[in-house]
Design an enzyme around this catalytic site. Sequence first.
Site, PDB file in Angstrom:
ATOM      1  N   ASP A 198      -8.556  -4.911  -6.366  1.00  0.00           N
ATOM      2  CA  ASP A 198      -8.166  -3.801  -5.509  1.00  0.00           C
ATOM      3  C   ASP A 198      -8.653  -2.503  -6.141  1.00  0.00           C
ATOM      4  O   ASP A 198      -8.052  -1.998  -7.084  1.00  0.00           O
ATOM      5  CB  ASP A 198      -6.646  -3.780  -5.341  1.00  0.00           C
ATOM      6  CG  ASP A 198      -6.178  -2.720  -4.363  1.00  0.00           C
ATOM      7  OD1 ASP A 198      -7.018  -1.916  -3.895  1.00  0.00           O
ATOM      8  OD2 ASP A 198      -4.972  -2.691  -4.064  1.00  0.00           O
ATOM      9  N   HIS A 202      -7.204  -5.627  -1.957  1.00  0.00           N
ATOM     10  CA  HIS A 202      -6.014  -4.988  -1.395  1.00  0.00           C
ATOM     11  C   HIS A 202      -5.257  -5.958  -0.487  1.00  0.00           C
ATOM     12  O   HIS A 202      -4.128  -5.688  -0.105  1.00  0.00           O
ATOM     13  CB  HIS A 202      -6.448  -3.738  -0.624  1.00  0.00           C
ATOM     14  CG  HIS A 202      -5.375  -2.711  -0.445  1.00  0.00           C
ATOM     15  ND1 HIS A 202      -4.701  -2.136  -1.499  1.00  0.00           N
ATOM     16  CD2 HIS A 202      -4.852  -2.132   0.674  1.00  0.00           C
ATOM     17  CE1 HIS A 202      -3.825  -1.259  -1.048  1.00  0.00           C
ATOM     18  NE2 HIS A 202      -3.888  -1.237   0.260  1.00  0.00           N
ATOM     19  N   SER A 231       0.844  -1.192   0.000  1.00  0.00           N
ATOM     20  CA  SER A 231       0.000   0.000   0.000  1.00  0.00           C
ATOM     21  C   SER A 231       0.885   1.249   0.000  1.00  0.00           C
ATOM     22  O   SER A 231       1.687   1.428  -0.928  1.00  0.00           O
ATOM     23  CB  SER A 231      -0.958  -0.043   1.191  1.00  0.00           C
ATOM     24  OG  SER A 231      -2.023   0.864   1.003  1.00  0.00           O
TER      25      SER A 231
END
Length: 735
Positions: free
Chosen positions: A679, A711, A593
């Site tokens: 995602d 994600h 991320s």
Amino acid sequence: MKKAIQILTFALIFAANTINAQTMIQKNNIRLQSDRMTPEALWAMGRIGGYAASPDGKRIVYNVAYYSVKENKSHHILYVMDADGQNQKKLTTSAKNETDAAWIDNNRIAFLSGGEIWTMKADGTDRMQWSGTGGKVEGFKFSPDCSKVIILKSIPFHDIIQKKPDDLPKTTGRVVNDLMYRHWDHYVESIQHPFVYDTKHIKWDTDQGIDILEGEPYECPMEPFGGIEQLAWSPDSKQIAYTCRKKTGLAYSISTDSDIYLYDLESGQTQNLCKTLDYVAPEVDPTHTMKDQVVNKKGNGMRTEQEIADDGGFYVDQMVGYDMNPKFSPDGKYVAWLSMERDGYEADRQRLCIHFLGQGTKQFVTESFDSNVDDFCWAADNNTLYYIGVWHGKTNLYSTDLKGKVKQLTDFQADFGSLQMMAGGNILAERHDHFHPADLYVITPNVKKPEKTAIKQITRENEHILSQLAVGTSEARWTKTTTGEDLHYWVIKPPHFDPTKKYPTLLFCEGGPQSPVSQFWSYRWNFYIMASQGYVVIAPNRHGLPGFGQEWLEQISGDWTGQCMKDYLAAIDDAAENLPYVDKDRMGAVGASFGGFSVYYLAGHHDKRFKCFISHDGAFNLEAMYTETEENWFSNWEYEDAFWNKNLTANAKKTYDNSPHRFVDQWNTPILCIHGELDYRINATQGMSAFNAARMKGIEAQLLIFPDENHWVLKPQNGILWQRTFFNWLDRWLK
């Protein structure tokens, strides 16, 4: 190699039956040829989920999820035990998943299975299906007197994505009319609503319950992670406090303004506890950060700075940030909830707010704690609240009273989570650390003498595995940043550590960008398995992370490639220079991320420190990211402006000018890019673009792409492939 040891793991066993094959997960013996943590051992562990104490505090029911890599699925099982951890009994005996257990009284348990509420005696007998909704129950909560129940159900929602034409039932096309048409990993064509049923008169064939948001196009609980914890019953069972962000489309996508509402069952009336009746939300620019817009200024429908100061700085009228997870005091006089101050800022400091129902006033009671409140519970005295929060990389237990007097009650190198007050004054919680997954603990708090606070472990879910594995160490270390401030980082060492040897070393880059590098346990980004594979891990609490004060936390917004990147390098340089076992010629950087973004940026700015990189779900091109992500408040706050605005703020210009994709010309190091195609937070095109750029530049690279993951990586076989690919890449370049 040590003698082969025997541990227990979990596998799916099929009762072959062509008509009704039944799947069950049971404990079976396998042999592990090493005492190091492996991906297979990690996925063999049971994962403790929800838990609840009986009203009298004598028994605890809890959920454990077991995973089968072979069958690529999980099985959720319920257990019950005495509050001291004795007399554990497995309640689930079928192949069906059973979750969300709650006590109806001291002798009966309700739980969720197959989209319906079931009940059973506390010993697992007398099972019966209680609801009959056609499998539509997604969560539930009984009222204290058990006369009513809240049931969460999804209803069709076509305000954003148009309903398919009746004559084209097989079309896969979607006609979209506004933003927030997809969230996290799915297209938004339904939303959850809470329905209230009278348990004494339910007729499932005709009774549809009372939708407390009837006719309102808003979700409750809130996407993407909200659950039944976002609703609470009053002690007299006459009112419901619930969390809701009453916005849709573009307005939803740029705002974090959720409120706590009080629904009265007798009158059907709803009251907003966060705002006055005359509050009107001001107009905002959807392409610019909320931080300097009118909505976050005192005086526009809000109390002035002077009025707040006159009240001691505690009382507020309008609350425009995230407000969620209400809980009534035992006497019903107060409602407490988690509250963020500013609209558009999802990582604002999360404080504990108390609403005095009789007076209509509110007060923050954790102002002296300069970090986030993660969860809380009321004590029986109606004056004390217990909460957990992170400070210096550890999440411990604190108390506060209604006047805001905060005390720290524990100081463990660990993280506590999900508090529940038990009868008798004890607290039920889970605890984990870098080398131990979650287990349940009973805490006996002592506010007068915090050093007397006691803690007792009552489950040892994975002891049969952990006892057979060698353990490393996790140590805190401090160094100086380029600003002269103190920088905390964790040093995680391998099992069988030899201080005379040099080890390949990983710089761990945290995501968020404002999530703590605490004593967390992850089944993917797991420090134990990294250390077990022979790596030293350096995990900095860089600028932008909670637990070091609000100024430290907020520094990162608008400065993604500035001080936080200097902090990463300060930590790894300190380790390479001062820790003799760190091999500075065999270092890699890894992260997901924002951590993945960090890796992409460092790939162009590391001055040959690192020999390889791994980025998972990282942002690569921030201009593309601005319009690709679904929750636009995030980009607005962090970047400050849409990239097309003519008068960009200085921070916005710096952000776009320093996007990682602009520095691929400086890339010279092997890189592994990982991404999930579901995602919708950071789209898979970001990872694909980074991989394509590396290969076109002639750099050694791999792309691990998951068409069916978001994600995160949630499926067992995908998880094993993730771990194997991760360590194969590291071993190739660092060993």
